[in-house]
Each structure stands twice: as C-alpha cells, then as structure tokens.
Design an enzyme around this catalytic site. Structure first.
Site, PDB file in Angstrom:
ATOM      1  N   LEU A  33       0.818  -1.209   0.000  1.00 53.00           N
ATOM      2  CA  LEU A  33       0.000   0.000   0.000  1.00 53.00           C
ATOM      3  C   LEU A  33       0.855   1.263   0.000  1.00 53.00           C
ATOM      4  O   LEU A  33       1.662   1.473   0.909  1.00 53.00           O
ATOM      5  CB  LEU A  33      -0.927   0.003   1.218  1.00 53.00           C
ATOM      6  CG  LEU A  33      -1.868   1.201   1.355  1.00 53.00           C
ATOM      7  CD1 LEU A  33      -2.822   1.256   0.164  1.00 53.00           C
ATOM      8  CD2 LEU A  33      -2.629   1.127   2.670  1.00 53.00           C
ATOM      9  N   ASP A  34       0.664   2.082  -1.025  1.00 51.19           N
ATOM     10  CA  ASP A  34       1.336   3.383  -1.156  1.00 51.19           C
ATOM     11  C   ASP A  34       2.857   3.273  -1.146  1.00 51.19           C
ATOM     12  O   ASP A  34       3.557   4.211  -0.767  1.00 51.19           O
ATOM     13  CB  ASP A  34       0.883   4.348  -0.046  1.00 51.19           C
ATOM     14  CG  ASP A  34      -0.564   4.760  -0.211  1.00 51.19           C
ATOM     15  OD1 ASP A  34      -1.031   4.834  -1.360  1.00 51.19           O
ATOM     16  OD2 ASP A  34      -1.242   5.003   0.802  1.00 51.19           O
ATOM     17  N   GLU A  35       3.383   2.115  -1.558  1.00 51.63           N
ATOM     18  CA  GLU A  35       4.833   1.930  -1.579  1.00 51.63           C
ATOM     19  C   GLU A  35       5.334   1.516  -2.951  1.00 51.63           C
ATOM     20  O   GLU A  35       6.462   1.056  -3.099  1.00 51.63           O
ATOM     21  CB  GLU A  35       5.253   0.890  -0.528  1.00 51.63           C
ATOM     22  CG  GLU A  35       5.003   1.339   0.907  1.00 51.63           C
ATOM     23  CD  GLU A  35       5.515   0.348   1.935  1.00 51.63           C
ATOM     24  OE1 GLU A  35       6.290  -0.563   1.539  1.00 51.63           O
ATOM     25  OE2 GLU A  35       5.158   0.473   3.113  1.00 51.63           O
TER      26      GLU A  35
END
Length: 277
Positions: free
Chosen positions: A221-223
């Site tokens: 997530l969001d990486e």
C-alpha cells in the site's frame, strides 16, 4: 512516416549503443531522439529511442535480440495515443484537471471511460462527452465489488488506469490483473500523517512543506515505484484548510506530470524505483 518508441532494459555491456544503432541503420530507420542511463550499482542499462521509418516489427525485434545480452527486455511501441480508464470516487480537483487537460489536447491519451463507486461525478464527466459508469460498493464485499470493476475496466482494454482520488484500497487480485498499469496520487504525508484529515494533522504538527506523490500501484500500500513528486512551502499563517487547498493544487500537477510521463513511455521500473528517460 510512422514513429515508434524503442525501450530497452538490459544488463550493461560494452558497445550496446553502437550495436543497437547499427541494427536501426541496417533497417533504414532514423533516430530522432535518444536517451540512455546506466545504473552502476546494478549494472543495468536503460535506453529510450524515438525512431521513424517503415518498421518490420518482428524482424527488428529479432535482430535487436541477437545483439543484446540474454534476457534483455525490448519494447517497440507505436507513437500513438494510449487507451486510458480513470477511476474516481467523489473528489473533483484531480479528475477535473485531467479532463480539462485532455480536452485541451495536452494529454497523449484516449480516455475511454471514468468509473466511480459514487454517482457524484457523473455530471462533471458527461460534460466532457466521456462515458461514466457508477459501480456502487454499498453493501458489497470488497472482492465482489472489485470483480465488477475488473469486468467493466476490461471492456475498454486500457493500457493505463489512473486513480483520480479513488478512495478504496485495491486487493492483490485487482493489482495482479493490471500489472504496471495503475497510477495513483496521494499526499506526501503518508505514512507520517495517515487516517482521517491528514492536513489537519500536519497543521497541528506545524509542518513547513507539503506535497504529493504519484506512483505505480503494487500490493504494498502506497509503496509502489515513485514516478513524480513535488512540494510547496507553507508557514504558521496557513490554516489546515489552506494547507488542504495548497496540497490539492500540488496533487493535480504531480498526477498530470506522472500521467504524461507514462503516456510518453518515459518510465522504466527498476526494482522499487523508476528510471525516467
């Protein structure tokens, strides 16, 4: 005369540029633009070349494979508009900016549809003559809702999917259906300021810089690999509402910049990073 974008990702070796250019010359192709990068730490070579001429794709790819190291990744894309689907929820600022840029001819894209999980943006989207579909997630399990989203997206066979503040966490199944095709935008406060109202949290901490990050969507997530970022300075006189307004302006710019880079085939994924040529 047709134009193509040649993308090469391979292990570095002596004479690569010479050998590639020799193949292009032998096929009577003209190099109009060229950019290269070598990552010395991983010994990886990246090259983006715009070529023009009458291309026999199978022959060209075969001859390039013969002069490049084993396992080289070669892509040859015709320089045309990419088919795109946009996913949205309720927020207008990012979506509206993309639609205006699209109508103004700034984006080398063909936006096939906007798909949302709420009806709020229908009027906005249809003003631009773009098909709008709402697939509500109300009362549905996440996987069941995603199955409907995937089915609708696949109707358009998009080359890129843009999350224009689509406020739902995507499962690994969704990401796996569209590898290296999904672009997301978020405020740069993550993970420092997560949860509800990150701008209010940032205001309470007295931050001096706010910004936004555009990245590929992965199972982390969001990486995912970062494509574009930008910041704007703020000070003690900003309310959290002022910060949110400034942050939204940055989000619009960062997403449109990242989107254009992908449309122009300028982005190579290198591990969890990107190389922009």
């Amino acid at each position: 005369m047709d134009k193509y974008i040649l993308l090469i990702d391979t292990e570095d070796a002596k004479g690569l540029v010479y050998n590639i250019s020799k193949v292009l010359f032998a096929n009577n192709l003209n190099i109009e633009q060229n950019a290269e990068y070598v990552d010395s730490e991983t010994n990886k070579f990246f090259m983006r070349t715009i070529i023009s001429g009458n291309v026999s794709k199978n022959i060209l790819l075969k001859e390039l494979n013969e002069v490049l190291p084993p396992n080289a990744e070669i892509k040859l894309n015709k320089k045309t508009k990419k088919d795109v689907v946009i996913l949205a929820t309720k927020e207008t600022h990012v979506l509206g900016d993309l639609l205006i840029r699209y109508i103004d001819g700034e984006l080398n894209a063909d936006i096939k549809a906007v798909i949302a999980n709420h009806e709020d943006l229908r009027d906005l989207v249809e003003k631009f003559g773009i098909p709008f579909t709402c697939i509500s997630a109300e009362g549905m399990e996440r996987e069941a809702h995603e199955d409907l989203m995937i089915e609708e997206i696949n109707k358009y066979e998009p080359e890129l999917i843009v999350l224009a503040k689509y406020m739902r966490i995507l499962t690994s199944k969704f990401v796996g259906n569209f590898p290296k095709k999904v672009l997301n935008i978020h405020h740069s406060f993550l993970p420092a300021f997560i949860g509800a109202n990150p701008y209010k949290q940032a205001h309470q901490r007295g931050v001096k810089i706010i910004g936004a990050t555009a990245h590929y969507v992965t199972n982390d997530l969001d990486e995912g690999p970062i494509i574009s970022q930008d910041v704007v300075r703020v000070d003690h006189s900003y309310s959290w509402q002022d910060m949110r307004k400034a942050g939204r302006n940055v989000e619009k710019i960062v997403l449109s910049n990242a989107f254009q880079l992908l449309l122009d085939d300028k982005v190579f994924v290198h591990g969890n990073k990107t190389v922009i040529l």
